[in-house]
Design an enzyme around this catalytic site. Structure first.
Site, PDB file in Angstrom:
ATOM      1  N   GLY A  47       0.830  -1.197   0.000  1.00  0.00           N
ATOM      2  CA  GLY A  47       0.000   0.000   0.000  1.00  0.00           C
ATOM      3  C   GLY A  47       0.860   1.240   0.000  1.00  0.00           C
ATOM      4  O   GLY A  47       1.992   1.215   0.496  1.00  0.00           O
ATOM      5  N   GLN A  52       3.149   9.979   1.191  1.00  0.00           N
ATOM      6  CA  GLN A  52       4.454   9.310   1.251  1.00  0.00           C
ATOM      7  C   GLN A  52       5.357   9.697   0.089  1.00  0.00           C
ATOM      8  O   GLN A  52       6.559   9.450   0.113  1.00  0.00           O
ATOM      9  CB  GLN A  52       4.277   7.779   1.262  1.00  0.00           C
ATOM     10  CG  GLN A  52       3.711   7.258   2.568  1.00  0.00           C
ATOM     11  CD  GLN A  52       3.587   5.749   2.539  1.00  0.00           C
ATOM     12  OE1 GLN A  52       2.597   5.213   2.064  1.00  0.00           O
ATOM     13  NE2 GLN A  52       4.592   5.041   3.031  1.00  0.00           N
ATOM     14  N   CYS A  94       6.627  -0.334   6.815  1.00  0.00           N
ATOM     15  CA  CYS A  94       6.182   0.833   6.074  1.00  0.00           C
ATOM     16  C   CYS A  94       7.274   1.238   5.104  1.00  0.00           C
ATOM     17  O   CYS A  94       8.447   1.247   5.460  1.00  0.00           O
ATOM     18  CB  CYS A  94       5.889   1.967   7.054  1.00  0.00           C
ATOM     19  SG  CYS A  94       5.358   3.485   6.271  1.00  0.00           S
ATOM     20  N   LEU A  95       6.887   1.587   3.882  1.00  0.00           N
ATOM     21  CA  LEU A  95       7.881   1.990   2.882  1.00  0.00           C
ATOM     22  C   LEU A  95       8.604   3.276   3.304  1.00  0.00           C
ATOM     23  O   LEU A  95       9.701   3.534   2.832  1.00  0.00           O
ATOM     24  CB  LEU A  95       7.214   2.183   1.511  1.00  0.00           C
ATOM     25  CG  LEU A  95       6.705   0.894   0.849  1.00  0.00           C
ATOM     26  CD1 LEU A  95       5.905   1.222  -0.401  1.00  0.00           C
ATOM     27  CD2 LEU A  95       7.859  -0.050   0.516  1.00  0.00           C
ATOM     28  N   HIS A 136      -3.621   1.470   8.345  1.00  0.00           N
ATOM     29  CA  HIS A 136      -2.245   1.995   8.284  1.00  0.00           C
ATOM     30  C   HIS A 136      -2.163   3.152   7.275  1.00  0.00           C
ATOM     31  O   HIS A 136      -1.589   4.200   7.561  1.00  0.00           O
ATOM     32  CB  HIS A 136      -1.316   0.836   7.891  1.00  0.00           C
ATOM     33  CG  HIS A 136       0.122   1.213   7.657  1.00  0.00           C
ATOM     34  ND1 HIS A 136       1.158   0.683   8.391  1.00  0.00           N
ATOM     35  CD2 HIS A 136       0.691   2.047   6.760  1.00  0.00           C
ATOM     36  CE1 HIS A 136       2.305   1.190   7.961  1.00  0.00           C
ATOM     37  NE2 HIS A 136       2.057   2.021   6.965  1.00  0.00           N
ATOM     38  N   GLU A 137      -2.783   2.958   6.108  1.00  0.00           N
ATOM     39  CA  GLU A 137      -2.688   3.971   5.041  1.00  0.00           C
ATOM     40  C   GLU A 137      -3.513   5.219   5.357  1.00  0.00           C
ATOM     41  O   GLU A 137      -3.074   6.342   5.075  1.00  0.00           O
ATOM     42  CB  GLU A 137      -3.118   3.386   3.696  1.00  0.00           C
ATOM     43  CG  GLU A 137      -2.281   2.200   3.196  1.00  0.00           C
ATOM     44  CD  GLU A 137      -0.790   2.478   3.092  1.00  0.00           C
ATOM     45  OE1 GLU A 137      -0.397   3.657   2.957  1.00  0.00           O
ATOM     46  OE2 GLU A 137      -0.009   1.514   3.175  1.00  0.00           O
ATOM     47  N   HIS A 140      -1.685   7.553   7.433  1.00  0.00           N
ATOM     48  CA  HIS A 140      -0.735   8.404   6.684  1.00  0.00           C
ATOM     49  C   HIS A 140      -1.393   9.717   6.251  1.00  0.00           C
ATOM     50  O   HIS A 140      -0.751  10.766   6.240  1.00  0.00           O
ATOM     51  CB  HIS A 140      -0.244   7.694   5.419  1.00  0.00           C
ATOM     52  CG  HIS A 140       0.944   6.792   5.641  1.00  0.00           C
ATOM     53  ND1 HIS A 140       2.150   7.255   6.107  1.00  0.00           N
ATOM     54  CD2 HIS A 140       1.107   5.459   5.439  1.00  0.00           C
ATOM     55  CE1 HIS A 140       3.009   6.237   6.186  1.00  0.00           C
ATOM     56  NE2 HIS A 140       2.401   5.129   5.795  1.00  0.00           N
TER      57      HIS A 140
HETATM   58 ZN    ZN Z   1       3.194   3.235   5.714  1.00  0.00          ZN
END
Ligand code: ZN
Length: 173
Positions: A47, A52, A94-95, A136-137, A140
């Site tokens: 995701g 991000q 997480c990226l 989670h997203e 963000h």
């Molecule tokens: Zn993340």
């Protein structure tokens, strides 16, 4: 096709609150396709939220790639309308926090309302990995990272890990 740079902690832009998408135009389509390109180029991501990559819009792309099958979903202006009291603890990554993983407690089921690229409203109860991923997203979009649920000590460790991870990647590339 553009693969965008993914911001990593402690970049301040990850803490911004993103704005509602109001223009459903060609630019939005391009952003969505760039987000998918960036997600797939990451290799292990499932995701990605627009903030991000430094885009302050309430926009998320998810592809769980379950059983090796691609199933891309676009979430525009997503909102959690209800969440189950039953929770479970799962390891998250997480990226924007590469190389660091930790356990986070989340609701098992969330009912989410969102819009598609066609501007049509959708509402669905999400479970399993999709439920964890969307929570989670959406965090963000509000400038919340999964490490914000952890102790200060663990947060510090995460920042150190990311520093190390980036250093090692510079060496090999
Ligand atoms: Zn993340």
């Amino acid at each position: 096709m553009s693969v965008l740079e993914i911001l990593t902690i402690p970049d301040k832009r990850l803490k911004y609150k993103s704005l509602e998408v109001t223009n459903f135009d060609k630019d939005l389509e391009k952003t969505v396709s760039d987000l998918f390109d960036t997600l797939y180029a990451s290799g292990n991501g499932i995701g990605l939220a627009a903030p991000q990559v430094g885009i302050k819009k309430r926009l998320i792309v998810i592809d769980l790639k379950e059983e090796g099958k691609s199933s891309p979903i676009i979430f525009i202006n997503p909102k959690i309308v209800s969440s189950s009291n039953e929770c479970s603890i799962n390891e998250e990554g997480c990226l924007s926090i590469p190389g660091y993983y930790a356990e986070v407690k989340r609701s098992n089921i969330v009912e989410v309302e969102w819009e598609g690229l066609d501007r049509k409203k959708k509402r669905e109860k999400l479970t399993g990995l999709m439920s964890i991923c969307i929570q989670h997203e959406i965090d963000h979009l509000d400038g919340i990272l999964f490490i914000d649920y952890l102790s200060n000590l663990k947060k510090k460790r995460a920042i150190e890990k990311v520093k190390k991870y980036k250093k090692n990647n510079e060496k090999t590339s």
